[in-house]
Design a protein around this motif. Structure first.
Motif, PDB file in Angstrom:
ATOM      1  N   GLY A  92       0.834  -1.197   0.000  1.00  0.00           N
ATOM      2  CA  GLY A  92       0.000   0.000   0.000  1.00  0.00           C
ATOM      3  C   GLY A  92       0.871   1.249   0.000  1.00  0.00           C
ATOM      4  O   GLY A  92       2.036   1.205   0.399  1.00  0.00           O
ATOM      5  N   CYS A  93       0.273   2.391  -0.451  1.00  0.00           N
ATOM      6  CA  CYS A  93       1.054   3.633  -0.545  1.00  0.00           C
ATOM      7  C   CYS A  93       1.192   4.309   0.813  1.00  0.00           C
ATOM      8  O   CYS A  93       2.069   5.136   1.014  1.00  0.00           O
ATOM      9  CB  CYS A  93       0.391   4.585  -1.545  1.00  0.00           C
ATOM     10  N   GLY A  94       0.293   3.977   1.753  1.00  0.00           N
ATOM     11  CA  GLY A  94       0.351   4.604   3.075  1.00  0.00           C
ATOM     12  C   GLY A  94      -0.358   5.940   3.151  1.00  0.00           C
ATOM     13  O   GLY A  94      -0.510   6.491   4.247  1.00  0.00           O
ATOM     14  N   ASP A  95      -0.804   6.481   2.016  1.00  0.00           N
ATOM     15  CA  ASP A  95      -1.358   7.842   2.007  1.00  0.00           C
ATOM     16  C   ASP A  95      -2.817   7.932   1.572  1.00  0.00           C
ATOM     17  O   ASP A  95      -3.493   8.897   1.901  1.00  0.00           O
ATOM     18  CB  ASP A  95      -0.549   8.735   1.055  1.00  0.00           C
ATOM     19  N   GLN A 108      -5.390   2.374  -3.341  1.00  0.00           N
ATOM     20  CA  GLN A 108      -5.617   2.898  -4.693  1.00  0.00           C
ATOM     21  C   GLN A 108      -4.344   2.904  -5.538  1.00  0.00           C
ATOM     22  O   GLN A 108      -4.415   2.977  -6.767  1.00  0.00           O
ATOM     23  CB  GLN A 108      -6.162   4.337  -4.604  1.00  0.00           C
TER      24      GLN A 108
END
Ligand code: ZN
Ligand code: ZN
Length: 347
Positions: A92-95, A108
């Motif tokens: 995951g991007c973490g944001d 996403q």
């Protein structure tokens, strides 16, 4: 160092390529890979299915693996040199919104190791600390390589299904995810049957039986009668579709009982079917995708307890030096979960 890469957008086209040993960034650890598994999605890359068009080539593939940390960046605090680890390869991007609310499996902007950047079919990989997961004491390294697909099954069964003791469960598809899902559903108290097709008769259905699971061949003619017998003509409480085939959902609808649950795990592409029967039977249709930290924790406990029998499940007959053999056997259903000894890539 050498790595096994997808080199062109055609069927096959896997080659050993030369790569620099990566330098870990400040928040990364350098992992020396010991064992790496072959996953259905790796076979999808081998055959170059449309889902992988986005790949830049050549890319070293492989995302199910284990190894030891040999170097750490300055900001890495939770891991040290010598630690045995696996990677949670769907990052995951973490944001984004989903990452913010703890749903990083459906991030996403997720990137996948061995698809969006070089993977583990090579000796060394640099991995961000937050994608690493410690391997507990007492787990054989070759078995730790199977923690990632086990975590997918753990999520499907424990997080996303309602399998309870005494439930009658059908797992469609005796591929790696199917046989892991079946073992975990059994550990959860279900009475489990695994279904497959004629092609699965050489290796995968016999493997399911060696794992102590009941099996049915859907092409045997007596399929519907067997299902009726096994469920007192009521249907299965829960059906997992791990086939990745367009027939998986329609046949799940035929097999599930009214008021039962279908859990979709395999990615089918497209299928056409009447859905009124689903509504009128109040079928609970649930999807399960990827896995998260807790699913990995559960995977390791299931492996360590023997509820997931890796000794029987893992197939160590293949080599990365002759990987076409493994991929062709996988596509033909003549193996289920090849695990490669990556140290063989040392020249
Ligand atoms: Zn996988
Ligand atoms: Zn995200």
């Amino acid at each position: 160092m050498r790595g096994l890469a997808k080199v062109s957008r055609t069927n096959g086209a896997m080659e050993l390529v030369e790569r620099e040993r990566p330098e870990p960034g400040s928040n990364e650890a350098l992992v020396e890979v010991e064992y790496a598994g072959l996953c259905g999605s790796d076979a999808g890359i081998y055959e170059f299915e449309s889902a992988f068009e986005r790949m830049e080539l050549p890319t070293v593939i492989g995302h199910e693996y284990t190894g030891r940390i040999v170097e750490t960046g300055d900001d890495v605090s939770a891991f040290s040199v010598g630690d045995r680890v696996v990677e949670r390869p769907i990052r995951g991007c973490g944001d984004c919104y989903q990452c913010s609310i703890g749903e990083e499996n459906v991030c996403q902007n997720a990137v996948i190791t061995g698809v969006d950047h070089d993977g583990a079919y090579e000796r060394f990989v640099a991995v961000p600390e937050r994608a690493l997961h410690p391997v507990p004491e007492g787990v054989d390294p070759m078995h730790a390589a199977v923690a990632e697909p086990t975590s997918i099954g753990a999520r499907a069964v424990i997080e996303n299904s309602r399998v309870s003791p005494g439930d009658r469960v059908l797992v469609e598809g005796p591929g790696p995810i199917g046989l892991l899902t079946a073992q975990i559903a059994r550990a959860q108290g279900g009475t489990v049957v695994v279904s497959g097709v004629d092609q699965d008769g050489t290796y995968r259905l016999p493997l399911a039986e060696r794992l102590g699971l009941e099996t049915i061949n859907v092409q045997s003619g007596a399929f519907e009668e067997r299902c009726a017998e096994l469920t007192d003509r009521v249907g299965f409480d829960v059906v997992f579709d791990t086939t990745g085939h367009p027939s998986g959902l329609p046949s799940a609808v035929d097999a599930v009982r009214k008021g039962g649950q279908i859990v979709l795990v395999g990615q089918t592409g497209e299928t056409t079917m009447p859905y009124s029967p689903l509504v009128r039977a109040e079928i609970d249709l649930q999807c399960s995708y990827a896995s998260m930290y807790e699913d990995f924790e559960r995977a390791f406990r299931l492996i360590r307890s023997g509820d997931v029998d890796c000794e029987t499940f893992v197939d160590d007959r293949f080599s990365l030096l002759d990987a076409d053999d493994a991929f062709e056997a996988f596509v033909a259903g003549e193996t289920c979960k090849p695990v490669f000894d990556v140290t063989q890539l040392v020249q």
